[in-house]
Design a protein around this motif. Structure first.
Motif, short mmCIF file in Angstrom:
data_model
loop_
_atom_site.label_atom_id
_atom_site.label_comp_id
_atom_site.label_asym_id
_atom_site.label_seq_id
_atom_site.Cartn_x
_atom_site.Cartn_y
_atom_site.Cartn_z
N CYS A 1 0.84 -1.21 0.00
CA CYS A 1 0.00 0.00 0.00
C CYS A 1 0.87 1.26 0.00
N HIS B 1 0.18 3.54 3.48
CA HIS B 1 0.64 3.26 4.84
C HIS B 1 1.83 2.31 4.74
N CYS C 1 -7.51 -1.20 0.44
CA CYS C 1 -6.39 -1.63 1.28
C CYS C 1 -6.92 -2.24 2.57
N CYS D 1 -5.04 -0.15 5.84
CA CYS D 1 -5.49 1.16 6.31
C CYS D 1 -6.94 1.42 5.92
#
Ligand SMILES: [Zn+2]
Length: 591
Positions: free
Chosen positions: A40, A43, A61, A64
């Motif tokens: 991702c 994050h 995701c 997050c």
């Protein structure tokens, strides 16, 4: 704004772009069944929880829990808004948005033409470098730096020949010369801005060339490097050099390596440090930190060990921390920069680099160690001095980190954390920050200025000679005030003036002089004093020289030919004086 941002426009653009393609410019995706997975970009994570669904043209995701479509992705990754995302994607999809003002339209067009021209130039320079006899000086320079062709090609290095080669090339291709001028590639008279230089493209994180930096191949050229001016495609302080090549490796290793010079980065990649990047053309800016933050939460800083490098390092550490990034600081043993370090290590480079990385303290610790070097805890003056520096250092970090840092500093120095967190008393007025004589006398690097001050403390009689060879202005600011005070004492009371006046000196300076008395520097005689004075003068001249060179680049960019001529003459004269002085051999002694 009805038309430009209408649902139609969004739908049309969405139909023409592929989310997988857009995402994979930022994230390395792997196919699993019908979906694509990657780390991702929003994050920090070690295993992929970011999923792209090509059928739905959507992403999600699991880490997050952010999600969306191609517009939200671009919004987040480019730090723009919905309208900005639409604009960027429309450009890419070739969808013409209505209701652009003529000025906006014009800007978009110019930018596109400039980018085109830069791309063409990069190809031309690369071709000249490898395929023509005219490229010989460039190839020789690379050879002397031991940069392989493979590495050079990854960075698309090129060579700009003398004269008007690029203009001729454009004419043959029936391309506009004015676009080349707009792109900062050509002067008005058609001569190549980068003539007789090895040319290094500065590319954005997607590999698009935005500008060039170029190193001269001539010995007699004053300006080693020159950079493209700002253009509609290039704004200084927004690009990170090498990021397009380093981003995958940054993700893999979990940190980026931030170096000072472009050549450091190139050598780094050649020797396997392929997560190396550099802030290009400026000290690290907020925008650059934000850009890096998209790819990692941790930076390893490798800056020069001189005073300027240490100051830049501290700024980078605190700037990164305000964006929630961790930093560590690597110091290079026996080398002035990473380029030198890696080339000296040769086949062991990868291993020695790993050792360096594993030893690197955090950015906070590095500053703390420097601030408290040589502390004698039983000397109250010193404790106060170090506590003051550490307080100042801790205060540069976001509030939430200070408590923990004060604790760490207490463990390291024995100075109570309460003292380190205390707000400074209103009086006395702030003194100019010094990097600390203590650090310099006990650490590995002793500057000529600090050495000279110590020597004069022990042997004030040497002032008789030194004052004729050196003006206080030539000293660096840290050493200047104590030097001037000691000189005044000498002029008032001769060789015993210092001892007579000492009680009236600021405590910090008293302490410093007493320490020199207790532990004098290795060589204390008139000859060494003179050599130090000469070295300080030389350093000062070099500083002035680079100042002129910087001014010169500005003047040239502003096409102020009178100023250019004057500055060139000044620079030449100064360069000659520097060479003379170096030839006399002052610099190699008095170490
Ligand atoms: Zn995430």
């Amino acid at each position: 704004m009805p038309t430009q941002a209408s649902d139609d426009a969004f739908a049309e653009v969405k139909a023409r772009v592929d989310l997988v393609k857009v995402v994979s410019e930022h994230v390395r995706l792997t196919r699993r069944n019908k979906d694509f997975w990657g780390l991702c970009p929003f994050h920090q994570e070690d295993s992929p929880s970011f999923k792209v669904n090509p059928q739905m043209q959507s992403w999600y995701c699991f880490g997050c829990e952010r999600s969306g479509d191609v517009f939200t992705f671009v919004e987040l990754i480019e730090k723009t808004d919905k309208r900005g995302a639409l604009q960027m994607l429309a450009e890419r999809a070739g969808v013409e948005l209505k209701k652009l003002s003529p000025e906006q339209r014009e800007r978009v067009d110019v930018r596109k033409r400039v980018l085109d021209m830069l791309k063409l130039a990069a190809q031309y320079y690369e071709y000249v470098l490898w395929k023509t006899p005219a490229g010989e000086p460039g190839r020789r320079l690379l050879e002397s730096r031991r940069v392989s062709e493979e590495t050079a090609r990854r960075f698309q290095l090129g060579y700009a020949p003398a004269g008007r080669g690029f203009a001729e090339y454009l004419r043959a291709k029936k391309r506009s010369l004015s676009d080349a001028q707009e792109a900062g590639l050509m002067r008005r008279d058609g001569s190549d801005f980068f003539a007789e230089r090895l040319v290094i493209p500065i590319r954005d994180e997607r590999g698009q060339t935005l500008a060039f930096t170029a190193r001269t191949v001539r010995q007699d050229e004053q300006r080693k490097y020159i950079n493209s001016p700002e253009t509609p495609a290039y704004i200084k302080g927004r690009v990170i050099f090498g990021l397009d090549l380093a981003r995958d490796e940054i993700a893999r290793r979990g940190h980026g390596v931030l170096m000072e010079g472009q050549f450091d980065v190139i050598t780094g990649h050649q020797f396997g440090v392929s997560n190396a990047v550099a802030s290009s053309g400026t000290a690290l800016t907020e925008e650059q930190v934000r850009l890096l933050k998209r790819f990692t939460d941790e930076l390893l800083l490798v800056f020069d060990s001189d005073r300027a490098g240490r100051t830049a390092m501290r700024k980078a550490v605190t700037l990164a921390s305000t964006f929630g990034m961790r930093t560590r600081v690597a110091s290079l043993p026996d080398a002035k920069d990473p380029d030198e370090f890696l080339r000296a290590a040769g086949p062991d480079a990868a291993q020695r680099w790993e050792e360096l990385v594993s030893r690197a303290p955090s950015g906070f610790e590095a500053g703390m160690e420097e601030d408290s070097a040589g502390l004698n805890p039983s000397n109250p003056n010193q404790v106060e001095l170090v506590a003051g520096r550490l307080r100042e250092w801790i205060r540069q970090f976001p509030e939430g980190l200070r408590e923990g840092y004060a604790e760490a500093a207490e463990r390291h120095t024995g100075i109570s954390r309460h003292l380190l967190l205390r707000d400074p008393e209103p009086a006395p007025p702030p003194r100019p920050r010094t990097n600390g004589f203590g650090a310099r006398t006990t650490g590995k690097k002793v500057t000529a200025g600090s050495y000279l001050v110590q020597l004069l403390a022990v042997r004030p009689g040497a002032f008789g000679l030194v004052r004729t060879k050196l003006t206080p202005q030539e000293l660096e600011q840290d050493d200047r005030s104590i030097y001037v005070r000691m000189l005044e004492s000498y002029e008032r009371g001769g060789a015993s003036g210092l001892e007579a006046d000492l009680a009236g000196y600021p405590p910090e300076e008293q302490d410093l002089i007493r320490r020199a008395w207790a532990a004098p520097p290795p060589n204390v005689d008139d000859e060494v004093a003179l050599e130090l004075a000469a070295r300080i003068r030389l350093e000062h001249m070099k500083g002035m020289h680079s100042g002129i060179i910087r001014e010169l680049s500005e003047a040239e960019r502003g096409r102020d030919s009178e100023k250019v001529a004057r500055l060139e003459a000044e620079a030449r004269e100064l360069a000659r004086a520097i060479t003379d002085m170096e030839r006399r051999g002052w610099t190699s002694r008095a170490q």
